[in-house]
Design an enzyme around this catalytic site. Structure first.
Site, short mmCIF file in Angstrom:
data_model
loop_
_atom_site.label_atom_id
_atom_site.label_comp_id
_atom_site.label_asym_id
_atom_site.label_seq_id
_atom_site.Cartn_x
_atom_site.Cartn_y
_atom_site.Cartn_z
N ASP A 149 75.81 15.32 -38.03
CA ASP A 149 77.12 14.79 -38.52
C ASP A 149 76.80 15.59 -40.11
O ASP A 149 77.29 16.07 -40.23
CB ASP A 149 76.51 13.77 -38.62
N ARG B 19 66.82 8.05 -52.03
CA ARG B 19 67.65 8.69 -52.55
C ARG B 19 68.39 8.87 -53.73
O ARG B 19 68.30 10.15 -54.11
CB ARG B 19 68.72 7.92 -52.59
N ASP C 89 73.33 3.46 -48.99
CA ASP C 89 72.79 4.54 -49.58
C ASP C 89 74.02 6.11 -50.06
O ASP C 89 74.53 6.97 -51.57
CB ASP C 89 73.14 5.29 -48.19
N SER D 79 70.32 3.95 -35.22
CA SER D 79 70.68 5.13 -36.81
C SER D 79 69.32 4.37 -37.28
O SER D 79 68.94 3.83 -37.46
CB SER D 79 71.79 4.73 -37.23
#
Lengths: 408, 408, 408, 408
Positions: A16, A98, A127, A181
């Site tokens: 990705d 993050r 996110d 995921s």
């Protein structure tokens, strides 16, 4: 937003973000800098370098870094000082990673003269918010590119087509759709989507990646001792360990015993509910241990204030406001409380469960002479309790008098 | 305080409260009414009647009541709507029983024309506060007698001497000192004192009375489904059950699997820290299940507000302020949130651990069409996220601009 | 409590504390050290020295100190950083002075080898709590003597008799009963009791001592500018002033214009409600000014968190918990927020009212380019608001869908 | 968003919303329903009808309503029960009106079969958020049109051109630019923008529209008495009045004395700071009076909890979350507290200032016998205070012992 010239991409080396890399080159015609961080996700980083080079990134534009110590020391540990859990249960394993990534993206942008950053988070999740709030908080003029919100490649078919068209190598197991995921770092593994989307159904066993099924865990309990200094864990069974090493070790121990599995439906900041399977073996042990050492070293007034502030603090981290004045204010309060949170906790791990079974400290506020059922030699005068109760009751008695007076 | 004429005593039938009974007669020369409640502590009540009669209490002055349904329906369940835990871990099993006992004491005092109530709690603990605050809140003129704060009988020897002098029967096992002190009701068993006073040492296994040692629990997990209506549990595995029956059943199930053990050092309202061993098998299952059903039926705004209010709410109950305006205000807020907390939770119990593994409800707010990784047919426009983030970031960007401007 | 040997008395030089001084000598036979502080109450201190000497205190045991700067710098200013008001209105003028007095009493006890401290507060008020909690927090072994809770001298007649018996001089105006009781320091004057005990009746004009009646205040408004640095006031009309000098000046200005009168019924920590008349001219101006400068220099997230924490913070100070970990934690959070609270506020004072009418700062977060009704040249994209609203609305829409679905 | 067929427009009859009306017809080709509400803004509504008809709206599509009583009864009064102020000062006059307007828009949409609503708020302010969150919360499928975020008419010139092109009558005084923007309803008048955009400069006198300049207010104070029942004002000087009539009367009285002016820089939900001039004469009187009656009728525990919840409650209203579960939860708590907030407050108004000077109630919790300086005949035992303090101090003493032990 004017067109970016040069963009720092949070790059995993996976399909990705490789597509994103190419898409940035194609769509924006801009120079790309890649940043790949070892946060303890358990993947080799060097393949990311090779792949970035293959996609035309100049060596000086490839940043690969081991940030595990910084991650645990400056993000995970401060958060654990607060006993932070989101919605009562979630240990914030994704949320806390993050801001660190954004911080490095912004720093690398400054070093390389980039005017933009990019990430691979979708437009439905938290996110994106965490990446971007952190980025803007650190550089108010930065441009942020979130390809998943922009491009037309959202279906698997179009994505694969784009990859093929641009000679992006596709690992065999990426041809089909992943059944769910995954996000992972030193603190946790989270799994969501696809087969997990029905919150009525138990998560299939193959979803769990980091923790032994409690049924398969050892049949004998394991006891460990965690040492704390000023609110942070510093040793296991007497062995001093760096933050990241300590958390790695706790992951092994906790994971072996099936500790730290969580099946949660949570409220996202962007407004919908989602279901996640979280595995936080070391973090679950750490939270229990931290509460254990606070039990004897933290004053009741401080402890209760912390408990009241915690949900807000956890919400701020979940929502992406790590770099905000209010998170920093709460951190200042929390950190102030940890000056004496020093000592040792003994824990029992067994078949998915971790429990404090002992704690001791030179800083202990526990006073056996005050609490004992035995004669306490004057440390505490039980008669004081009568006055204590009488004055605490006074306003309640005045209320009762009114109720009687008013016939209510 | 003028001398009481007639006193309603919270009477267990045990040695200590029998001594209190006699002491009230001797010391104050007052008439005594006994109140013995079945709160699910697991003891026969009729022996208490016989013993009260033996000590000269007239039959019409002996109150023996089964209050288990009221206890669970009006005290335990409202508290569990709040997901209340004290200091992060304690399920408030003792705290929540005290207001009910005081309420009945005051009601019986009104019925019998008594001007005082008495209890057997010591001057070091929280229970005296809980009993008395509740009593004063319900009758501002009531006199409260707490013999442990008044008399000279505090040593075991003098107590036994007093019992012998007054022909109070002493069970053989009461001759020696109990190795720890126990309180029990339908919600929990708590043990403290003596052998448990060193918080560094693990509690001996014989302390646990209501839960199987997880190591000895069944080797296969058990799955159960708990049904909720408006925030309260109403069924197990599809069988509708009254509140007390349901909690009894959960205690059996949870206890069998070793669920609900807690080793805690807590901050008492009277100021010192104490160490307790709590067993709350059914309550631990219930808390997990309630959180599970709230996950899909409670809006995020309501859920987060509840989480922020909870520590205060729990502290109020712990400190004895059940009958206070502020507890009632919080209850009004909490109850308002529960209108749609209806549905079913599936739980897995195994070796001390209970986990939610599924939940479903007609009232669910979980929307697969919003959260799905698949194409969502317009339920959610990912582009909205860009604006959402931009405006949330604005104040952070203004802060960053200032920081840059001021060189900080 | 064993008998004290040597006691440090908070001594005003007035009749009541002179009686206490003598009573301590007579009742306890202990050596007395006097501490008389200038907190800005507006009385000469030297007469207190003469009187102490007259009562037999050795010169080295008489402590007379001007603590005004410490009072404002280390107590008043930190409190004003929080915009603290108790029960919405009270500026805590008495509460904030007590910890400082206790701190000095404990320090002097250490210097002089005293094992006790004493104060002249009654058993009904908050001040006893504030004095004593502070004292115990600073020296856990200190003995505290509160004569008003102990002695038999509570009536005016017996007090005067005791004074006469012991050759304590009685000022003529002290022969009769004062019509109300007064406490004063640099921050405020409070009056309560006697003629003020009926909260339905307006306070007589003669009660006010420090503020002009607004009807008698100047007919033209006065404008002043207060400069702030990091949350503390540092100048008036451009003139740099020390903390105590600045507050003194603000008292003059505010008092002249009748600013800062408050007629309040408040809930005491000891349980009953009381009525007080407060005059806080300088403090009222300062609070308004501090809010004014925060308006442009404090981020919204920080400001709202401060507002939420404030009532608790104010309650802690009111209740006497200045020297507690939770007050210090909140202070750490508050102080962290003040790093950029620097700038100038322009205020208008007129007939009892003070209002901010202008504020400016290099640290301002106010951005005319963002807020302007004029074309904003891209600083803000109004279309972002659509996404912002859509995502904020999402959970509300999901709730509405449920309501429709469930027919509720 | 698919194209709307029929839209209900919040229509003032002024130039801007007339342009919007026409623009909706032209741009979307959709049928328009107008809703014009009398919220007490002080304008005739019938001209709005004439103008709507002139612009081609069918009579059955013109809704003109006096909602003043509903506004005060169901929105303003519940909010005042909370003593709500935003950022310490703002009485939320604009914020509280928006949900009512949205509620009627949604109801009218249901009645008329409209699939959309439209409003005239800009993309920079809070009002768009308030309108739209309320609308979505009441009808999750409603389409919302916010022309100011969509159209190209943002400059004054293009707007006037559009009006001329479409035969929209333009009042002479609307040709030029207004020097600032105004919103008004029964609770307040707010002014912002243009000449007010520099927060360093005092607002020009001509900005104030509803309050006398304090310098020009009467030279003699006025005393009034406001009666409360269960938290709501019900009478002035003994005359029972409906909610809207009462607030109208308070506006007259307060406005005459120059009460309720506020110059504020506030933090908007959309992220920037803005400066507003608010005039809330009646509301300022009401807030003071409500606090006054609560002083004697509200228990301390309830009062302090209310004070802690208030900032959050105010923020929710400011941000547009009136129709949210968390606002309703807080309202349930607040309303519960008001059962005994019944009685009378005496206020003094003079030159911009309003102060409580007396309050009385049959529900009063103020007990002169407890608080009095006189002999209190046993209502309160001062010795109880000693025990009260000792136990409150215990944890502080344990902390001090640790500090000494650890040499910290």
């Amino acid at each position: 937003m004017s067109k970016p010239r040069k963009v720092v991409l949070a790059y995993s080396g996976g399909l990705d973000t490789s597509i994103i890399l190419k898409w940035l080159q194609v769509e924006y015609g801009c120079e790309v800098v890649t940043f790949t961080a070892d946060l303890g996700q358990g993947e080799e980083l060097e393949p990311a370098r090779a792949k970035a080079e293959l996609l035309g990134i100049a060596p000086e534009n490839i940043y690969i870094e081991d940030v595990r110590e910084e991650f645990v020391r400056d993000f995970v540990f401060p958060m654990f000082r607060a006993n932070a859990v989101y919605e009562g249960l979630y240990l914030l394993g994704t949320s806390i990673a993050r801001p660190l990534i954004s911080k490095r993206l912004i720093e690398i942008a400054a070093e390389t003269g980039a005017d933009a950053v990019a990430h691979g988070a979708t437009g439905k999740g938290n996110d994106q918010v965490r990446f971007e709030l952190s980025a803007y908080a650190l550089n108010p003029d930065i441009k942020v590119i979130a390809p998943w919100r922009e491009w037309k490649l959202s279906s698997r078919t179009t994505l694969l087509k784009f990859a093929e068209d641009h000679q992006i190598p596709i690992a065999k197991d990426k041809r089909g759709e992943a059944p769910f995921s995954v996000d992972a770092n030193l603190l946790h593994t989270s799994s969501e989507g696809k087969v997990l989307e029905n919150p009525a159904e138990d998560a299939p066993d193959y979803v769990y990646q980091r923790t032994t099924n409690p049924e398969d865990a050892p049949d004998t309990p394991e006891f460990i001792e965690i040492g704390f200094e000023r609110g942070d864990a510093v040793s296991i069974n007497g062995e001093a360990l760096s933050p990241a090493t300590l958390l790695t070790r706790l992951n092994e121990i906790g994971g072996r015993h099936g500790v730290g599995r969580l099946d949660l439906v949570e409220g996202r900041f962007v407004g919908m509910k989602s279901r996640g399977i979280y595995e936080t073996p070391g973090g679950t042990v750490l939270l229990e241990a931290h509460r254990g050492i606070e039990q004897i070293t933290l004053d009741r007034g401080a402890a209760h204030l912390k408990d009241e502030l915690m949900p807000r603090y956890a919400e701020l981290i979940y929502n992406g406001f790590w770099f905000s004045p209010e998170r920093e204010m709460l951190q200042a309060a929390i950190d102030h409380s940890q000056a004496h949170v020093t000592g040792t906790v003994r824990l029992k791990l067994y078949k998915g469960l971790v429990r404090t079974v002992g704690r001791w400290s030179e800083h202990s506020l526990y006073s056996e002479s005050h609490v004992t059922f035995e004669d306490d030699a004057g440390a505490y005068d039980q008669k004081d309790a009568a006055g204590f109760i009488k004055l605490n009751a006074l306003r309640l008695r005045l209320l009762a008098m009114r109720r009687r007076r008013m016939g209510g």
